[in-house]
Design a protein around this motif. Structure first.
Motif, short mmCIF file in Angstrom:
data_model
loop_
_atom_site.label_atom_id
_atom_site.label_comp_id
_atom_site.label_asym_id
_atom_site.label_seq_id
_atom_site.Cartn_x
_atom_site.Cartn_y
_atom_site.Cartn_z
N GLY A 1 0.81 -1.22 0.00
CA GLY A 1 0.00 0.00 0.00
C GLY A 1 0.84 1.26 0.00
N ASP A 2 0.44 2.23 0.81
CA ASP A 2 1.12 3.52 0.82
C ASP A 2 2.37 3.55 1.69
N THR A 3 2.77 2.39 2.22
CA THR A 3 4.00 2.40 3.02
C THR A 3 5.25 2.39 2.15
N ALA A 4 5.08 2.09 0.86
CA ALA A 4 6.27 1.95 0.01
C ALA A 4 5.97 2.40 -1.41
N SER A 5 7.02 2.78 -2.11
CA SER A 5 6.94 3.02 -3.55
C SER A 5 7.50 1.79 -4.25
N VAL A 6 6.72 1.24 -5.16
CA VAL A 6 7.10 -0.01 -5.84
C VAL A 6 7.22 0.29 -7.33
N THR A 7 8.31 -0.18 -7.92
CA THR A 7 8.54 0.08 -9.34
C THR A 7 8.82 -1.22 -10.09
N GLU A 8 8.10 -1.41 -11.16
CA GLU A 8 8.34 -2.54 -12.07
C GLU A 8 9.75 -2.44 -12.65
N GLN A 9 10.53 -3.52 -12.57
CA GLN A 9 11.92 -3.50 -13.05
C GLN A 9 12.24 -4.61 -14.03
N THR A 10 11.25 -5.48 -14.32
CA THR A 10 11.54 -6.74 -15.01
C THR A 10 12.39 -6.56 -16.27
N ASP A 11 11.97 -5.71 -17.16
CA ASP A 11 12.68 -5.61 -18.43
C ASP A 11 13.80 -4.58 -18.43
N GLY A 12 14.10 -4.04 -17.25
CA GLY A 12 15.21 -3.10 -17.17
C GLY A 12 16.54 -3.80 -16.95
N TRP A 13 16.49 -5.09 -16.62
CA TRP A 13 17.70 -5.78 -16.19
C TRP A 13 17.88 -7.08 -16.95
N VAL A 14 19.13 -7.49 -17.02
CA VAL A 14 19.42 -8.83 -17.51
C VAL A 14 20.15 -9.55 -16.38
#
Lengths: 95, 203
Positions: free
Chosen positions: B116-129
């Motif tokens: 919820g609002d306790t954290a900022s979550v960011t999709e990273q799947t295709d940013g990394w190998v």
């Protein structure tokens, strides 16, 4: 040169990038009456000590934290390393 | 994995695209290179998301994360592997979480729903190998490429390091002689080239 990171321990200085005088933490209030004068001093006036100097370093190829490093500019001896966020909060900053 | 159309088929009046996922190195299957005492494998089947605790929410975020993962978030420079997740400390109040892509394609959304609002979550799947190095010669390769002292790294620890001019996360898995390198996906071939060059030189 080795910087003793408060969280990660001794790290080679090539992992870090240097920003400048730690007084950059004290950003003036942009809404103050004399904001222009304050920002002039903030941007352009720096001490240039031969000796102990507090400065901001960024652990770029590490945990990406900002550090306040106290370094002797004549010998490169480092006498203190703090997390910049701790320093900023101790000075009353909210972040 | 990214997808490119390789074939379009006209079916009556509808054009149907057959999509085939490609790995970061551009293949349809993951690249594996074997050396005497070392196996370098591309690992495309992992979803990634980063998590940063919001200011003042650190304790609430930690307990919400513990409920979601079934285990506490790892401490500074440590990893945790609560099945099916891998959790890596990446900075103060920041973690990277991985999970199998097949079952956790929407990993970031699942984490966001839990925290919820306790954290900022960011999709990273295709940013990394991710490349895994397994075998007793992995140290001989890594010591030629980065600053990290891999022999003294504890199993279950992580560090960010510069590997062939690229900022990478280097993870020592709990198993013996098993490291993962997470680097920028757009530089996958450069990382692979560096690993192959060092392996060819060292082994």
């Amino acid at each position: 040169m080795i910087i003793n990171h408060p969280l990660l321990g001794p790290r080679d200085s090539q992992e870090f990038t240097y920003l400048g005088d730690a007084s950059l933490i004290d950003r003036p209030d942009w809404q103050a009456e004399n904001a222009v004068d304050q920002f002039h001093d903030y941007l352009y006036l720096r001490d240039n000590p031969a000796g102990s100097h507090r400065e901001l370093w960024f652990h770029e190829t590490g945990d990406r934290s900002w550090l306040v490093v106290t370094r002797d500019t004549t010998t490169h001896e480092i006498t203190a390393v703090e997390l910049a966020r701790d320093v900023a909060r101790a000075r009353g900053r909210s972040k | 994995m990214s997808s490119v159309p390789i074939l379009s088929t006209l079916k009556e009046t509808v054009c149907v695209l057959d999509l085939t996922p490609l790995t970061a190195l551009g293949g349809t299957t993951a690249r594996v290179d074997s050396f005497d005492g070392l196996r370098i494998s591309e690992c495309p089947d992992w979803a990634l998301a980063s998590v940063a605790a919001r200011l003042g929410q650190e304790p609430a975020m930690a307990s919400a994360a513990r409920a979601f993962l079934g285990m506490a978030l790892p401490d500074v420079a440590r990893t945790a592997e609560p099945d099916p997740f891998g959790v890596f400390w990446i900075g103060p109040d920041q973690w990277m979480i991985e999970a199998p892509h097949d079952t956790h394609e929407s990993l970031a959304a699942q984490i966001k729903a839990a925290l919820g609002d306790t954290a900022s979550v960011t999709e990273q799947t295709d940013g990394w190998v991710r490349f895994d190095l397994q075998g007793e010669r992995c140290h001989d390769v890594l010591e030629r490429l980065c600053n990290a002292d891999t022999r003294s790294m504890a199993p279950g620890s992580v560090t960010r390091t510069r590997l062939e001019h690229l900022g990478c996360l280097l993870i020592r898995r709990p198993q013996d002689d098993h490291f993962s390198v997470l680097g920028p996906r757009s530089s996958a071939r450069s990382i692979h080239h560096a690993l192959m060059t060092a392996a060819t030189s060292a082994i």
